[in-house]
Design a protein around this motif. Structure first.
Motif, short mmCIF file in Angstrom:
data_model
loop_
_atom_site.label_atom_id
_atom_site.label_comp_id
_atom_site.label_asym_id
_atom_site.label_seq_id
_atom_site.Cartn_x
_atom_site.Cartn_y
_atom_site.Cartn_z
N LYS A 72 0.89 -0.87 -0.08
CA LYS A 72 -0.21 0.13 -0.06
C LYS A 72 1.11 1.22 -0.13
O LYS A 72 0.57 2.56 -0.32
N LYS A 73 1.73 1.13 0.44
CA LYS A 73 2.72 2.22 -0.06
C LYS A 73 3.37 3.03 -0.55
O LYS A 73 3.69 4.44 -1.13
N ASP A 74 2.98 2.39 -1.72
CA ASP A 74 3.52 2.43 -2.99
C ASP A 74 2.42 2.80 -4.06
O ASP A 74 2.87 3.27 -4.99
N ILE A 75 1.44 3.13 -3.54
CA ILE A 75 0.25 3.29 -4.05
C ILE A 75 0.60 4.96 -4.19
O ILE A 75 1.01 6.22 -3.06
N LYS A 76 0.71 5.87 -4.98
CA LYS A 76 0.65 7.11 -5.20
C LYS A 76 -0.86 7.79 -5.67
O LYS A 76 -1.54 7.52 -5.73
N HIS A 77 -0.34 9.31 -4.70
CA HIS A 77 -1.70 10.04 -5.01
C HIS A 77 -1.80 11.32 -5.15
O HIS A 77 -0.67 12.36 -4.49
N LEU A 78 -2.13 12.04 -5.64
CA LEU A 78 -1.87 12.98 -6.60
C LEU A 78 -2.86 14.04 -6.29
O LEU A 78 -4.42 13.41 -6.38
N ASN A 79 -2.58 15.41 -6.79
CA ASN A 79 -3.22 16.47 -6.21
C ASN A 79 -4.60 16.20 -5.35
O ASN A 79 -5.85 16.39 -5.61
N GLY A 80 -4.18 15.86 -4.19
CA GLY A 80 -5.59 15.22 -3.16
C GLY A 80 -5.88 14.48 -3.61
O GLY A 80 -7.12 14.29 -1.92
N PHE A 81 -5.56 12.99 -4.30
CA PHE A 81 -6.86 12.03 -3.79
C PHE A 81 -6.52 11.23 -2.31
O PHE A 81 -5.72 11.19 -2.08
#
Length: 193
Positions: free
Chosen positions: A116-125
């Motif tokens: 899960k640590k490798d999931i990226k969240h962009l622009n406030g997802f």
């Protein structure tokens, strides 16, 4: 593709879309493009580089993407984005939570597991903006926040908030903001140890 199918696809609308991207096909500026030019809340899976086909041959490494609009958007609009990224045809999402869990194969123990640590969240997802948390999901978030506190020896709420912001943990930050009484008590007891 028959003309009728193309017309149906172009008129298809959804607020939430997904597509797959292959590292060798994505342009070198793909992440910057999604952050600055698209600007939508976006989640990106860890690189799926250990997936297998039904015949046990290796699948091409790929990412899964979730794009979230505030209003329904047409297939043709999202197709412009996937074309720019050299990605296959986008699809509307019926369950953001289900696809997000698929990012790590959380519900598929027979498949390669991803962190899960490798999931990226962009622009406030932030996942909690799009789903209501079940009891087990809430517990999992609490466990992750507690582990973060203990592993980083955090004793002040401000340090916890700053840590989440620096590490891009928007989901945990959202859970923290709605459960500050519990986490303040935990941090107080951490200070007293």
């Amino acid at each position: 593709m028959p003309k009728n199918d193309k017309k149906v696809n172009n008129n298809l609308k959804s607020k939430y879309w997904t597509f797959i991207g292959y590292p060798e096909s994505l342009p070198s500026d793909w992440e910057t493009y999604l952050k600055t030019e698209i600007g939508l809340p976006i989640a990106i899976s860890p690189l799926h580089d250990a997936d297998l086909n039904a015949d046990d041959s290796e699948k091409k490494p790929h990412y899964h993407f979730i794009l979230c609009y505030t209003h329904s958007t047409t297939f043709s609009c999202i197709k412009k984005i996937t074309d720019r990224l050299n990605c296959p045809i986008p699809k509307p999402i019926s369950s953001i939570k289900g696809l997000y869990r698929y990012f790590t194969h959380e519900d598929n123990p027979e498949k390669a597991q991803y962190d899960k640590k490798d999931i990226k969240h962009l622009n406030g997802f932030c996942l909690s903006d799009y789903v209501s948390l079940s009891g087990s999901d809430r517990d999992a978030f609490f466990d992750e926040i507690e582990d973060y506190i203990f592993q980083n020896n955090i004793k002040e709420l401000v340090d916890l908030v700053l840590g989440f912001k620096v590490d891009g943990k928007q989901d945990l930050l959202s859970v923290l903001r709605t459960n500050t009484i519990y986490f303040n008590a935990l941090l107080k007891s951490q200070r007293m140890r």
